[in-house]
Design a protein around this motif. Sequence first.
Motif, PDB file in Angstrom:
ATOM      1  N   GLN A 290       0.829  -1.208   0.000  1.00  0.00           N
ATOM      2  CA  GLN A 290       0.000   0.000   0.000  1.00  0.00           C
ATOM      3  C   GLN A 290       0.863   1.259   0.000  1.00  0.00           C
ATOM      4  N   ILE A 291       1.941   1.247   0.760  1.00  0.00           N
ATOM      5  CA  ILE A 291       2.840   2.401   0.807  1.00  0.00           C
ATOM      6  C   ILE A 291       3.457   2.659  -0.562  1.00  0.00           C
ATOM      7  N   LEU A 292       3.958   1.608  -1.190  1.00  0.00           N
ATOM      8  CA  LEU A 292       4.638   1.768  -2.479  1.00  0.00           C
ATOM      9  C   LEU A 292       3.673   2.190  -3.578  1.00  0.00           C
ATOM     10  N   ASN A 293       2.444   1.744  -3.492  1.00  0.00           N
ATOM     11  CA  ASN A 293       1.466   2.080  -4.534  1.00  0.00           C
ATOM     12  C   ASN A 293       0.920   3.490  -4.389  1.00  0.00           C
ATOM     13  N   GLN A 294       1.297   4.195  -3.333  1.00  0.00           N
ATOM     14  CA  GLN A 294       0.830   5.566  -3.131  1.00  0.00           C
ATOM     15  C   GLN A 294       1.846   6.608  -3.583  1.00  0.00           C
ATOM     16  N   GLU A 295       3.039   6.168  -3.987  1.00  0.00           N
ATOM     17  CA  GLU A 295       4.094   7.112  -4.331  1.00  0.00           C
ATOM     18  C   GLU A 295       3.733   7.925  -5.578  1.00  0.00           C
ATOM     19  N   GLY A 296       3.897   9.241  -5.499  1.00  0.00           N
ATOM     20  CA  GLY A 296       3.610  10.116  -6.633  1.00  0.00           C
ATOM     21  C   GLY A 296       4.761  10.146  -7.626  1.00  0.00           C
ATOM     22  N   THR A 297       4.436  10.159  -8.918  1.00  0.00           N
ATOM     23  CA  THR A 297       5.452  10.131  -9.976  1.00  0.00           C
ATOM     24  C   THR A 297       5.016  11.009 -11.142  1.00  0.00           C
ATOM     25  N   ILE A 298       5.848  11.119 -12.166  1.00  0.00           N
ATOM     26  CA  ILE A 298       5.494  11.844 -13.389  1.00  0.00           C
ATOM     27  C   ILE A 298       4.330  11.106 -14.058  1.00  0.00           C
ATOM     28  N   PRO A 299       3.213  11.765 -14.338  1.00  0.00           N
ATOM     29  CA  PRO A 299       2.040  11.074 -14.884  1.00  0.00           C
ATOM     30  C   PRO A 299       2.136  10.805 -16.386  1.00  0.00           C
ATOM     31  N   CYS A 300       3.210  10.165 -16.799  1.00  0.00           N
ATOM     32  CA  CYS A 300       3.399   9.796 -18.202  1.00  0.00           C
ATOM     33  C   CYS A 300       2.681   8.481 -18.469  1.00  0.00           C
ATOM     34  N   THR A 301       1.936   8.405 -19.578  1.00  0.00           N
ATOM     35  CA  THR A 301       1.203   7.187 -19.930  1.00  0.00           C
ATOM     36  C   THR A 301       1.905   6.357 -20.999  1.00  0.00           C
ATOM     37  N   SER A 302       3.116   6.773 -21.402  1.00  0.00           N
ATOM     38  CA  SER A 302       3.894   6.066 -22.434  1.00  0.00           C
ATOM     39  C   SER A 302       3.149   5.968 -23.766  1.00  0.00           C
ATOM     40  N   CYS A 303       2.373   6.990 -24.085  1.00  0.00           N
ATOM     41  CA  CYS A 303       1.661   6.990 -25.372  1.00  0.00           C
ATOM     42  C   CYS A 303       2.603   7.224 -26.549  1.00  0.00           C
ATOM     43  N   ARG A 304       3.770   7.823 -26.274  1.00  0.00           N
ATOM     44  CA  ARG A 304       4.841   8.052 -27.250  1.00  0.00           C
ATOM     45  C   ARG A 304       4.526   9.156 -28.273  1.00  0.00           C
ATOM     46  N   TYR A 305       3.466   9.912 -28.068  1.00  0.00           N
ATOM     47  CA  TYR A 305       3.211  11.039 -28.966  1.00  0.00           C
ATOM     48  C   TYR A 305       4.381  12.017 -28.951  1.00  0.00           C
ATOM     49  N   CYS A 306       5.044  12.130 -27.819  1.00  0.00           N
ATOM     50  CA  CYS A 306       6.170  13.055 -27.696  1.00  0.00           C
ATOM     51  C   CYS A 306       7.360  12.627 -28.536  1.00  0.00           C
ATOM     52  N   CYS A 307       7.443  11.354 -28.852  1.00  0.00           N
ATOM     53  CA  CYS A 307       8.620  10.832 -29.564  1.00  0.00           C
ATOM     54  C   CYS A 307       8.577  11.121 -31.061  1.00  0.00           C
ATOM     55  N   ASP A 308       7.375  11.180 -31.626  1.00  0.00           N
ATOM     56  CA  ASP A 308       7.248  11.276 -33.085  1.00  0.00           C
ATOM     57  C   ASP A 308       7.935  12.508 -33.663  1.00  0.00           C
ATOM     58  N   GLY A 309       7.800  13.649 -32.980  1.00  0.00           N
ATOM     59  CA  GLY A 309       8.375  14.872 -33.533  1.00  0.00           C
ATOM     60  C   GLY A 309       9.687  15.295 -32.905  1.00  0.00           C
ATOM     61  N   CYS A 310      10.253  14.454 -32.047  1.00  0.00           N
ATOM     62  CA  CYS A 310      11.483  14.847 -31.344  1.00  0.00           C
ATOM     63  C   CYS A 310      12.674  14.817 -32.292  1.00  0.00           C
ATOM     64  N   PRO A 311      13.314  15.961 -32.547  1.00  0.00           N
ATOM     65  CA  PRO A 311      14.432  15.979 -33.492  1.00  0.00           C
ATOM     66  C   PRO A 311      15.659  15.225 -32.984  1.00  0.00           C
ATOM     67  N   GLN A 312      15.753  15.027 -31.680  1.00  0.00           N
ATOM     68  CA  GLN A 312      16.924  14.354 -31.114  1.00  0.00           C
ATOM     69  C   GLN A 312      16.663  12.878 -30.806  1.00  0.00           C
TER      70      GLN A 312
END
Length: 378
Positions: A290-312
């Motif tokens: 329960q403790i570990l499942n409550q930890e807050g993190t970056i809410p990234c869903t791994s949809c990868r939309y950010c990757c398509d246009g990344c020049p690097q």
Amino acid sequence: MQYSEFQGKQISRLGFGLMRLPVIDQDQSKVDYDKTEEMVLYAYENGINYFDTAYPYHNGFSEKTLGQILTNNHLHGKFNVATKLFTLAIDEPGFDPRKMLEEQLTRLQADHIDFYLVHGLQGARWDTLRDNWDIQNFLRKIKEEGLVRHVGFSFHDEYPSFVKIMDDFDWEFAQIQYNYLDNEIQAGDAGVAYAREKGVPLVVMEPLKGGSLILPDFPEVEAAKQKHGLADVSNAELALRYIYDQPGFLTVLSGMSTLEQLKENIEITDRCHLGMMDDEARACIDEIRQILNQEGTIPCTSCRYCCDGCPQKIAIPSAFRFYNEGKRFHNPQSQLRNFNRTCTNLADCVDCGQCVKACPQHLDIPALLKEVRSYFGE
């Protein structure tokens, strides 16, 4: 050392996973031979007789290093070697299961492999191997030829696929990711029960979730242990107790990187036995979950939309995943190996903003990448 019975053989309950060997200059291809040899010899002399590697580990140098150690120390036939057919290469030109096996025998300087696994199976990949590569007959043939002694598979998918693969072939053993936090994903508890019902012994990988469950700086976890009378038990031992408490496991693999880790795991294994978890220990595990499942993190869903246009071509979702896992377990070191292998160009971000425009979660990705770099000490 304690042992499990397998077809008349005695298999050590602790197995040596050769995926996280000591390396030189943080280069996964530069396995530190001397340190690895020292660990392998110590493991063998202290009763470990199951050593697990795979075709891609350390870019092929895990198998090569083990083979050299076996030859230099006259250890061929003295313990069980497990390795794997790398099925993730199935779509690459030139993929050929027999040629890969022959290459592995050469790397290992051996005339046979004791435990041979079809690597990283998922339902769709198994269908392709079965229908397009006649993998079932291949496995039967290499066993008949004496090139391998026992055949199994390692698994990374969900429970329905586990059942399908398990029922499709007369497997002698299987390998699953399993620990107290991953007991309801992939094969999970249901898969453990199904394998037990079919009489197929299981090899456990990631019992400490790649080191994440060591939890070196986590006051809330220490408080939970104190509450349940387990303050003197290390987090690593608590995680291993959870697994050793259960029947049906052939061996538990630990990917050890230092001699100290090896010694600690041997000592823990010697203390563990079936049925050792009492109600307080199980309640403690539930509270830690329960403790570990409550930890807050970056809410990234791994949809990868950010990757398509990344020049690097930055592996943004991977960077966020490793950061999240490190944060969740208060242990950046547990993710550093993956981060160094996958996220080599985060500093190349030019702050163009393409990823920000594409992100459905409206994350300030360039700023978060800087936070990730800082977290991992870049």
